[in-house]
Motif scaffolding. Structure first.
Motif, PDB file in Angstrom:
ATOM      1  N   ARG A   1      -2.896   5.866  -0.598  1.00  0.00           N
ATOM      2  CA  ARG A   1      -3.733   4.881  -1.303  1.00  0.00           C
ATOM      3  C   ARG A   1      -3.828   3.582  -0.500  1.00  0.00           C
ATOM      4  O   ARG A   1      -3.730   2.492  -1.058  1.00  0.00           O
ATOM      5  N   ASP A   2      -4.033   3.719   0.804  1.00  0.00           N
ATOM      6  CA  ASP A   2      -4.186   2.526   1.628  1.00  0.00           C
ATOM      7  C   ASP A   2      -5.628   2.034   1.666  1.00  0.00           C
ATOM      8  O   ASP A   2      -5.876   0.882   1.998  1.00  0.00           O
TER       9      ASP A   2
ATOM     10  N   ALA B   1       0.840  -1.209   0.000  1.00  0.00           N
ATOM     11  CA  ALA B   1       0.000   0.000   0.000  1.00  0.00           C
ATOM     12  C   ALA B   1       0.868   1.250   0.000  1.00  0.00           C
ATOM     13  O   ALA B   1       0.534   2.254  -0.639  1.00  0.00           O
ATOM     14  N   GLY B   2       1.987   1.207   0.704  1.00  0.00           N
ATOM     15  CA  GLY B   2       2.910   2.336   0.694  1.00  0.00           C
ATOM     16  C   GLY B   2       3.504   2.562  -0.688  1.00  0.00           C
ATOM     17  O   GLY B   2       3.588   3.705  -1.158  1.00  0.00           O
ATOM     18  N   LEU B   3       3.887   1.484  -1.342  1.00  0.00           N
ATOM     19  CA  LEU B   3       4.475   1.604  -2.683  1.00  0.00           C
ATOM     20  C   LEU B   3       3.467   2.146  -3.690  1.00  0.00           C
ATOM     21  O   LEU B   3       3.814   2.972  -4.532  1.00  0.00           O
ATOM     22  N   ARG B   4       2.224   1.710  -3.595  1.00  0.00           N
ATOM     23  CA  ARG B   4       1.227   2.232  -4.539  1.00  0.00           C
ATOM     24  C   ARG B   4       0.832   3.668  -4.210  1.00  0.00           C
ATOM     25  O   ARG B   4       0.210   4.352  -5.020  1.00  0.00           O
ATOM     26  N   SER B   5       1.199   4.140  -3.008  1.00  0.00           N
ATOM     27  CA  SER B   5       0.904   5.520  -2.621  1.00  0.00           C
ATOM     28  C   SER B   5       1.950   6.513  -3.120  1.00  0.00           C
ATOM     29  O   SER B   5       1.710   7.720  -3.094  1.00  0.00           O
ATOM     30  N   LEU B   6       3.096   6.021  -3.549  1.00  0.00           N
ATOM     31  CA  LEU B   6       4.140   6.897  -4.085  1.00  0.00           C
ATOM     32  C   LEU B   6       3.695   7.463  -5.424  1.00  0.00           C
ATOM     33  O   LEU B   6       3.348   6.717  -6.330  1.00  0.00           O
TER      34      LEU B   6
ATOM     35  N   VAL C   1       0.552   5.575   5.846  1.00  0.00           N
ATOM     36  CA  VAL C   1      -0.078   4.350   5.358  1.00  0.00           C
ATOM     37  C   VAL C   1      -0.241   3.343   6.485  1.00  0.00           C
ATOM     38  O   VAL C   1       0.708   3.027   7.200  1.00  0.00           O
ATOM     39  N   SER C   2      -1.455   2.846   6.609  1.00  0.00           N
ATOM     40  CA  SER C   2      -1.815   1.750   7.499  1.00  0.00           C
ATOM     41  C   SER C   2      -3.255   1.394   7.133  1.00  0.00           C
ATOM     42  O   SER C   2      -3.756   1.874   6.124  1.00  0.00           O
ATOM     43  N   HIS C   3      -3.931   0.601   7.947  1.00  0.00           N
ATOM     44  CA  HIS C   3      -5.364   0.480   7.744  1.00  0.00           C
ATOM     45  C   HIS C   3      -5.964   1.842   8.073  1.00  0.00           C
ATOM     46  O   HIS C   3      -5.441   2.578   8.922  1.00  0.00           O
TER      47      HIS C   3
END
Length: 197
Positions: free
Chosen positions: A166-167, A66-71, A138-140
């Motif tokens: 984008r989590d 989720a962190g990677l897709r938030s970049l 990023v987390s839930h």
């Protein structure tokens, strides 16, 4: 279908829908005034989850993804935060190994390996994100909201740079979202009554 079965199905669907709605709402709360894409640098902070062994658990694997897709930018910075809260190795180390080894992330990556609580996660990453124009946590969703609230308490000047990560994804973790929402709402209420983390 009899009435009991129909009622049970309706109750389950309502519960799943409620959990989904709570996560969606939490993903949009306690953000700053910076517009997404504002500035030239971004920091994506991924909060670790209690890892009991020396292998990364499913929650931490998902949080890294989720962190990677938030970049949003190639020059974005991934910041992984978590000490040895549940085992011998810091969660951030395990997440970094996963990001580099399995996810093949080659961008800038920083780790914070001392924190044992969400309050400490936020406090300890501040030196790693102070220069970022936009900050994503990023987390839930409800846990990320709690961390954003802590950043508002600790460094409101940085909290104005918070933007949505984008989590949250519709349907992702749907079966556990109601339980996570109950836990998250309880923790947010406790936090609101407390003057510190």
């Amino acid at each position: 279908m009899n009435t009991i079965t129909t009622g049970t199905c309706a109750l389950v669907l309502a519960l799943l829908g409620w959990g989904e709605a709570e996560h969606w709402r939490a993903s949009k709360r306690r953000l700053g005034s910076a517009a997404p894409g504002h500035g030239t640098s971004e920091a994506v902070v991924v909060l670790g989850f209690r890892n009991r062994g020396n292998r990364i658990n499913a929650v931490n694997r998902w949080r890294v993804r989720a962190g990677l897709r938030s970049l949003d930018r190639a020059e974005g910075r991934l910041v992984l935060s978590g000490g040895p809260a549940g085992g011998d190795r810091p969660e951030a180390e395990l997440m970094a190994n996963y990001a580099r080894g399995i996810c093949r992330y080659r961008g800038e990556l920083l780790v914070e390996t001392e924190s044992r609580s969400t309050w400490e996660n936020v406090r300890n990453v501040i030196p790693l994100i102070e220069d970022a124009d936009s900050i994503k946590i990023v987390s839930h969703s409800l846990h990320a909201e709690k961390a954003r609230a802590y950043l508002w308490r600790q460094r409101p000047d940085l909290a104005t740079r918070l933007v949505r990560a984008r989590d949250y994804r519709l349907g992702e973790w749907i079966l556990v979202k109601p339980a996570l929402a109950l836990l998250g709402l309880r923790n947010l209420r406790r936090m609101a009554r407390s003057s510190v983390g």
